[in-house]
Design a protein around this motif. Structure first.
Motif, PDB file in Angstrom:
ATOM      1  N   THR A  58       0.876  -0.869  -0.097  1.00  0.00           N
ATOM      2  CA  THR A  58      -0.195   0.046   0.034  1.00  0.00           C
ATOM      3  C   THR A  58       0.821   1.098  -0.076  1.00  0.00           C
ATOM      4  O   THR A  58       0.534   2.392  -0.714  1.00  0.00           O
ATOM      5  CB  THR A  58      -0.896   0.182   1.388  1.00  0.00           C
ATOM      6  OG1 THR A  58      -0.137  -0.305   2.462  1.00  0.00           O
ATOM      7  CG2 THR A  58      -2.034  -0.978   1.090  1.00  0.00           C
ATOM      8  N   VAL A  59       2.093   1.111   0.615  1.00  0.00           N
ATOM      9  CA  VAL A  59       2.926   2.474   0.640  1.00  0.00           C
ATOM     10  C   VAL A  59       3.259   2.879  -0.824  1.00  0.00           C
ATOM     11  O   VAL A  59       3.226   3.819  -1.278  1.00  0.00           O
ATOM     12  CB  VAL A  59       4.130   2.101   1.489  1.00  0.00           C
ATOM     13  CG1 VAL A  59       5.198   3.123   1.284  1.00  0.00           C
ATOM     14  CG2 VAL A  59       3.693   2.167   2.811  1.00  0.00           C
ATOM     15  N   ILE A  60       3.737   1.449  -1.435  1.00  0.00           N
ATOM     16  CA  ILE A  60       4.198   1.657  -2.626  1.00  0.00           C
ATOM     17  C   ILE A  60       3.121   2.232  -3.709  1.00  0.00           C
ATOM     18  O   ILE A  60       3.417   3.275  -4.712  1.00  0.00           O
ATOM     19  CB  ILE A  60       4.752   0.436  -3.355  1.00  0.00           C
ATOM     20  CG1 ILE A  60       5.989  -0.069  -2.688  1.00  0.00           C
ATOM     21  CG2 ILE A  60       5.178   0.451  -4.882  1.00  0.00           C
ATOM     22  CD1 ILE A  60       7.079   0.881  -2.556  1.00  0.00           C
ATOM     23  N   VAL A  61       1.855   1.609  -3.576  1.00  0.00           N
ATOM     24  CA  VAL A  61       0.830   2.227  -4.498  1.00  0.00           C
ATOM     25  C   VAL A  61       0.472   3.643  -4.078  1.00  0.00           C
ATOM     26  O   VAL A  61       0.247   4.302  -5.344  1.00  0.00           O
ATOM     27  CB  VAL A  61      -0.418   1.111  -4.386  1.00  0.00           C
ATOM     28  CG1 VAL A  61      -1.700   1.360  -5.072  1.00  0.00           C
ATOM     29  CG2 VAL A  61       0.090  -0.485  -4.876  1.00  0.00           C
ATOM     30  N   SER A  62       0.488   3.858  -3.020  1.00  0.00           N
ATOM     31  CA  SER A  62      -0.035   5.340  -2.456  1.00  0.00           C
ATOM     32  C   SER A  62       1.069   6.213  -3.090  1.00  0.00           C
ATOM     33  O   SER A  62       0.699   7.278  -3.464  1.00  0.00           O
ATOM     34  CB  SER A  62      -0.167   5.386  -0.904  1.00  0.00           C
ATOM     35  OG  SER A  62      -1.303   4.412  -0.544  1.00  0.00           O
TER      36      SER A  62
END
Length: 335
Positions: free
Chosen positions: A252-256
């Protein structure tokens, strides 16, 4: 003849007839390597490629070709309606010395940080609450996903009215508490905070459901063992839940971060008539807005293409960092 008669009298069966040849009327069959065998081999080997061919053709037409063509345009000076002129890396060197590019890069970074960090922290908290047996869990799961289903235009226009400097509800509440009104549109940090609020509102529920799915996959034995050791729910959350869903958190950190790098609709609609330039003083202009302004307002398609490729390199860098961190985590778990 005499031998056959003796065998018949003795009760022994007569000798078997010689087998017919493959070319005979009873043993006729397709020879190995015939046309049916070749058709079968072609069917097994080629049909899977036929099934996946539409995707690759579509990707080549609408993904790979625009990517390569944009890379070629970034090495040329191209104006709208004009012929390209080869300039090599001049567009990239111009970006390196452009204060507008560095301003847009810094704005992209700051808006990404102040929207991603609160968003993921709140998503973790909501997922932790929904992971317990609450009344109406199904309703709450649908409710937190509703902002994600709302269009960017509708959500941004509503928040633009809420953050309006003259008659917005946010300034009304601040004035009632004695803080005083805030210029949410013309000031740099208030404008970026307002845009981050829009992004956080839209994506918190989506990330919360991802976290919830990961939390429900954590073995209950771990919680029971922690409970027997006297760990509170907060300690279980820190010592059991967070380590167990660490790969999901990284995802989720990468996608955000990728979404923050491509931020376009929220700042453009929030700024209204000066949204493309990121406000009157470029105080919230992102890389996507700068690319759009260079390409379709100024008409410098070569510089816009160079900005697009810089954004692609940033995304590849983010993906590389994710791969390294994931490999490191797998190495630790394997050791």
């Amino acid at each position: 003849m005499a031998t056959s008669l003796r065998a018949k009298r003795a009760g022994s069966p007569p000798p078997a007839a010689p087998p017919s040849s493959p070319g005979g009327p009873r043993g006729r069959r397709a020879a190995p390597g015939g046309w049916r065998s070749a058709l079968y081999r072609w069917d097994v080997k080629a049909i899977p490629y036929v099934f996946v061919a539409p995707f690759f053709l579509t990707f080549a037409a609408f993904g790979l070709f625009p990517l390569l063509y944009t890379g070629w345009l970034s090495l040329n000076r191209v104006e709208l309606g004009g012929d390209p002129t080869w300039k090599g890396l001049e567009n990239y060197t111009d970006l390196a010395t452009s204060e507008f590019f560095w301003n847009a890069l810094f704005n992209t970074f700051t808006i990404g940080v102040i929207s991603t960090v609160p968003q993921l922290l709140m998503a973790l908290g909501l997922a932790h609450l929904l992971n317990y047996r609450l009344r109406g869990r199904g309703f709450f799961r649908v409710a937190i996903l509703a902002p994600y289903a709302t269009s960017i235009a509708a959500a941004t226009l509503v928040f633009a009215q809420l953050f309006n400097t003259d008659y917005g509800m946010i300034n009304g509440i601040l004035d009632w508490t004695g803080i005083g009104p805030v210029d949410w549109e013309s000031s740099k940090w208030p404008a970026q905070i307002a845009i981050s609020v829009i992004v956080t509102w839209r994506w918190t529920g989506y990330n919360a459901l991802i976290y919830l799915a990961a939390m429900q996959a954590v073995p209950q034995d771990l919680y029971e063992a922690a409970s027997l050791d006297g760990a509170s729910r907060w300690r279980q959350f820190l010592s059991v839940t967070i380590p167990s869903i660490r790969p999901t958190i990284l995802f989720t950190v990468i996608v955000s971060t990728i979404g923050a790098t491509q931020l376009f609709g929220e700042p453009m609609l929030f700024g209204g008539s000066v949204g493309i330039s990121g406000g009157s003083g470029n105080q919230f202009q992102t890389l996507s807005l700068l690319m759009y302004e260079k390409g379709w307002v100024t008409g410098a398609l070569g510089q816009a293409s160079a900005i697009a490729w810089v954004m692609l390199l940033l995304l590849l860098l983010i993906g590389g960092v994710q791969a390294l961190v994931s490999r490191r985590n797998r190495t630790k778990l394997g050791g």
